[in-house]
Design a protein around this motif. Structure first.
Motif, mmCIF file in Angstrom:
data_model
loop_
_atom_site.group_PDB
_atom_site.id
_atom_site.type_symbol
_atom_site.label_atom_id
_atom_site.label_comp_id
_atom_site.label_asym_id
_atom_site.label_seq_id
_atom_site.Cartn_x
_atom_site.Cartn_y
_atom_site.Cartn_z
ATOM 1 N N ILE A 426 0.841 -1.201 0.000
ATOM 2 C CA ILE A 426 0.000 0.000 0.000
ATOM 3 C C ILE A 426 0.874 1.249 0.000
ATOM 4 O O ILE A 426 0.589 2.237 -0.685
ATOM 5 N N SER A 427 1.963 1.207 0.773
ATOM 6 C CA SER A 427 2.882 2.340 0.817
ATOM 7 C C SER A 427 3.493 2.603 -0.553
ATOM 8 O O SER A 427 3.578 3.748 -1.014
ATOM 9 N N ILE A 428 3.920 1.537 -1.223
ATOM 10 C CA ILE A 428 4.535 1.685 -2.549
ATOM 11 C C ILE A 428 3.497 2.144 -3.567
ATOM 12 O O ILE A 428 3.786 2.984 -4.436
ATOM 13 N N MET A 429 2.278 1.610 -3.477
ATOM 14 C CA MET A 429 1.217 2.041 -4.385
ATOM 15 C C MET A 429 0.940 3.534 -4.221
ATOM 16 O O MET A 429 0.839 4.272 -5.210
ATOM 17 N N THR A 430 0.839 3.988 -2.977
ATOM 18 C CA THR A 430 0.569 5.406 -2.708
ATOM 19 C C THR A 430 1.708 6.284 -3.209
ATOM 20 O O THR A 430 1.485 7.330 -3.846
ATOM 21 N N SER A 431 2.940 5.845 -2.932
ATOM 22 C CA SER A 431 4.105 6.609 -3.375
ATOM 23 C C SER A 431 4.185 6.670 -4.894
ATOM 24 O O SER A 431 4.494 7.712 -5.478
ATOM 25 N N GLY A 432 3.905 5.524 -5.551
ATOM 26 C CA GLY A 432 3.944 5.483 -7.010
ATOM 27 C C GLY A 432 2.906 6.384 -7.640
ATOM 28 O O GLY A 432 3.159 7.030 -8.669
ATOM 29 N N SER A 433 1.730 6.464 -7.018
ATOM 30 C CA SER A 433 0.680 7.347 -7.533
ATOM 31 C C SER A 433 1.092 8.819 -7.409
ATOM 32 O O SER A 433 0.874 9.620 -8.328
ATOM 33 N N LYS A 434 1.711 9.166 -6.285
ATOM 34 C CA LYS A 434 2.175 10.542 -6.096
ATOM 35 C C LYS A 434 3.265 10.882 -7.106
ATOM 36 O O LYS A 434 3.281 11.990 -7.671
ATOM 37 N N ASN A 435 4.169 9.940 -7.341
ATOM 38 C CA ASN A 435 5.249 10.179 -8.308
ATOM 39 C C ASN A 435 4.703 10.358 -9.718
ATOM 40 O O ASN A 435 5.278 11.110 -10.524
ATOM 41 N N TYR A 436 3.607 9.675 -10.018
ATOM 42 C CA TYR A 436 2.989 9.817 -11.340
ATOM 43 C C TYR A 436 2.553 11.261 -11.553
ATOM 44 O O TYR A 436 2.817 11.858 -12.615
ATOM 45 N N LYS A 440 4.263 13.968 -14.233
ATOM 46 C CA LYS A 440 3.424 14.613 -15.239
ATOM 47 C C LYS A 440 3.311 16.128 -15.029
ATOM 48 O O LYS A 440 2.752 16.837 -15.873
ATOM 49 N N GLY A 441 3.842 16.597 -13.901
ATOM 50 C CA GLY A 441 3.766 18.014 -13.587
ATOM 51 C C GLY A 441 2.362 18.497 -13.293
ATOM 52 O O GLY A 441 2.021 19.658 -13.568
ATOM 53 N N LEU A 442 1.537 17.604 -12.738
ATOM 54 C CA LEU A 442 0.138 17.946 -12.472
ATOM 55 C C LEU A 442 -0.020 18.484 -11.058
ATOM 56 O O LEU A 442 0.366 17.836 -10.085
ATOM 57 N N THR A 443 -0.597 19.674 -10.936
ATOM 58 C CA THR A 443 -0.877 20.274 -9.628
ATOM 59 C C THR A 443 -2.320 20.744 -9.515
ATOM 60 O O THR A 443 -2.825 20.927 -8.414
ATOM 61 N N ASP A 444 -2.960 20.959 -10.671
ATOM 62 C CA ASP A 444 -4.350 21.406 -10.664
ATOM 63 C C ASP A 444 -5.264 20.261 -10.204
ATOM 64 O O ASP A 444 -5.192 19.148 -10.734
ATOM 65 N N ASN A 454 -5.130 6.539 -13.834
ATOM 66 C CA ASN A 454 -3.811 6.199 -14.378
ATOM 67 C C ASN A 454 -2.733 6.253 -13.301
ATOM 68 O O ASN A 454 -1.800 5.435 -13.298
ATOM 69 N N ALA A 455 -2.851 7.206 -12.394
ATOM 70 C CA ALA A 455 -1.889 7.299 -11.298
ATOM 71 C C ALA A 455 -1.981 6.074 -10.401
ATOM 72 O O ALA A 455 -0.960 5.526 -9.955
ATOM 73 N N LEU A 456 -3.210 5.631 -10.142
ATOM 74 C CA LEU A 456 -3.410 4.439 -9.320
ATOM 75 C C LEU A 456 -2.796 3.218 -9.998
ATOM 76 O O LEU A 456 -2.113 2.406 -9.354
ATOM 77 N N ALA A 457 -3.019 3.073 -11.298
ATOM 78 C CA ALA A 457 -2.465 1.935 -12.036
ATOM 79 C C ALA A 457 -0.936 1.943 -11.983
ATOM 80 O O ALA A 457 -0.301 0.891 -11.832
ATOM 81 N N ALA A 458 -0.340 3.132 -12.088
ATOM 82 C CA ALA A 458 1.127 3.239 -12.016
ATOM 83 C C ALA A 458 1.627 2.808 -10.637
ATOM 84 O O ALA A 458 2.645 2.111 -10.519
ATOM 85 N N GLY A 459 0.911 3.209 -9.594
ATOM 86 C CA GLY A 459 1.295 2.819 -8.245
ATOM 87 C C GLY A 459 1.182 1.325 -8.028
ATOM 88 O O GLY A 459 2.051 0.701 -7.397
#
Length: 489
Positions: A426-436, A440-444, A454-459
């Motif tokens: 779960i920790s790695i999934m959460t971290s991977g989603s944040k890194n996604y 992507k440079g997404l802040t909005d 897509n972020a969840l899938a990457a995590g």
């Protein structure tokens, strides 16, 4: 010789007159519903996040705390089985489990639900070692594989079928509380059935209670799992005091606990069982496999519901064939173990696990339901070939005086490994989603919401990459397994 442990492992003089089948059925009924609850909530977690207003890293404590509590309690059970009869232990365990189930069903908010889960886990933690120790006493080594296979049906099939059952319940009744309301009658039935048919198969010797050992084991297992579980919740990672302080305290507690057990004349948990090479190899192998199993059962429902937008019922149906495969094959692999030994099953099983974990790393939002069903079924096949044969082989190398301790050790590592696996993944999934989002440079917020699947899938892919690494280690270890032919004193 540890006489108290020997007495605990010894059978009463009239054991030959005891009917084995009713006892085995009593154990299986109770074990099924208590172990089922380790994964019964997995499908409901996305709904609970919304309804209870907590994060994924917080909600995972409903699963982690269950296994953590069981893992903390099981070492103490090696002592408790010498203080109470088989009937007292089992009936007390199931009564606790039923009480915890009722608390969960009536819980008005998250923390009450968490308390109910802990009470449930107290019952499971008492019941599992009784089940294992009873099998070791009732069945000789040459027939133990088939009996352990029946237990394996419970240990492997119950958590595998949990998401399917919960998905069906949620889809039909639209309320997560029914996950507990429907289990409660079966828990009461298990108590009634055991009250009639369960017989005592071990003697009560009431050895000295080592309070310090109990405290150290609680600090050890509780600190390590709490620290790793908190890692997923914290923004600062390892720099957070509650993370590194908990892990450090747990490691120190574990070192002191091991020292205490090795120097005590009457250890609570006799770690000299690890002198048996096959028991040691099997324990390490099971730790790795259990981490992969429980983390997969946690990740797949989250991906299917939050990423692929499946309903709880659909996600449960996807996981059902794998659960059926697991339950069907466990007794068969148990009988094959009696005939062929462990290598013919464990090595191919570990190789299959490596392959299937690689394919899990390739899962994304476009992966079909059929592909997930196939991968989960193949993973279930691998698990059935590894878990019970390895566990039975390891226990077969122990002499009767180590039966309570060996079964307690095995069950402890099962639960702690499962809890650590969930926390890690779960920790790695959460971290991977944040890194996604960062990559992507997404802040909005609107853009992030659109890319959330897509972020969840990457995590999830990142987490499965760790699972692949565990599977490779398991394959390497499997080559060291050989049939245990003579108990180690």
């Amino acid at each position: 010789m540890n006489t108290s442990a020997a007495a605990a492992g010894a059978a009463p003089r009239d054991l030959g007159d005891v009917k084995r089948l009713p006892i085995l059925i009593s154990l299986i009924i109770g074990a099924f519903f208590s172990i089922l609850n380790e994964t019964l909530l997995n499908i409901a977690l996305p709904d609970l996040v919304i309804e209870l207003g907590v994060s994924y890293n917080t909600i995972q404590w409903l699963s982690t705390s269950y296994m953590l509590t069981v893992g903390i309690l099981i070492p103490v059970s090696a002592l408790l089985v010498q203080w109470f009869t088989t009937r007292q232990m089992f009936l007390g365990a199931m009564t606790l489990f039923a009480a915890g189930t009722l608390v969960c069903a009536l819980a008005p908010e998250f923390y009450t639900l968490l308390i109910g889960r802990v009470i449930q886990a107290l019952g499971t933690g008492l019941m599992l070692p009784v089940m294992m120790n009873t099998i070791l006493v009732l069945y000789p080594p040459e027939k133990r594989g088939a009996a352990m296979g029946s237990i394996g049906l419970v240990i492997m099939f119950a958590p595998a079928i949990g998401p399917t059952l919960s998905g069906l319940i949620l889809e039909t009744l639209h309320e997560w509380r029914w996950l507990f309301y429907l289990v409660l009658p079966f828990a009461i039935f298990a108590i009634a059935f055991a009250a009639v048919y369960l017989k005592n198969v071990s003697e009560v010797t009431k050895p000295k209670v080592d309070i310090l050992a109990i405290i150290l084991s609680t600090i050890a297992f509780g600190g390590i799992v709490f620290g790793f579980s908190s890692l997923g919740e914290s923004e600062g990672g390892w720099s957070e005091p509650r993370v590194y302080a908990s892990v450090i305290a747990g490691v120190i507690g574990l070192i002191l606990f091991v020292w205490r057990q090795l120097t005590s004349k009457e250890p609570m948990l006799d770690l000299r069982a690890f002198k048996a090479p096959m028991f040691s190899f099997s324990t390490i192998l099971i730790i790795i496999v259990m981490m992969s199993l429980f983390s997969t059962l946690m990740l797949l429902p989250i991906l299917m519901q939050q990423g692929m937008l499946m309903t709880a019922f659909a996600a449960g149906l996807v996981l059902m064939p794998g659960g059926i495969v697991n339950g069907f094959l466990s007794p068969i692999t148990g009988k094959l173990f009696d005939k062929l030994g462990p290598r013919a099953l464990v090595i191919p099983g570990a190789a299959i696990l490596v392959v299937v974990m690689y394919f899990f790393t390739q899962i994304d939002l476009e992966t079909s339901k059929g592909t997930i069903i196939l991968l989960h079924c193949v993973m279930s096949l691998a698990m059935s070939m590894i878990m019970m044969p390895a566990q039975t082989n390891g226990l077969n190398q122990l002499s009767p005086k180590y039966y309570p301790h060996g079964s307690a050790i095995m069950n402890t590592v099962n639960q702690v490994a499962g809890a650590l696996g969930i926390a890690f993944f779960i920790s790695i999934m959460t971290s991977g989603s944040k890194n996604y989002f960062t990559d992507k440079g997404l802040t909005d917020p609107a853009a992030m919401a659109a890319e959330a699947p897509n972020a969840l899938a990457a995590g999830v892919q990142n987490a499965f990459q760790l699972g692949l690494g565990f599977a490779v280690v398991a394959l390497i270890l499997s080559f060291f397994i050989k049939r245990a032919t003579k108990p180690t004193e």
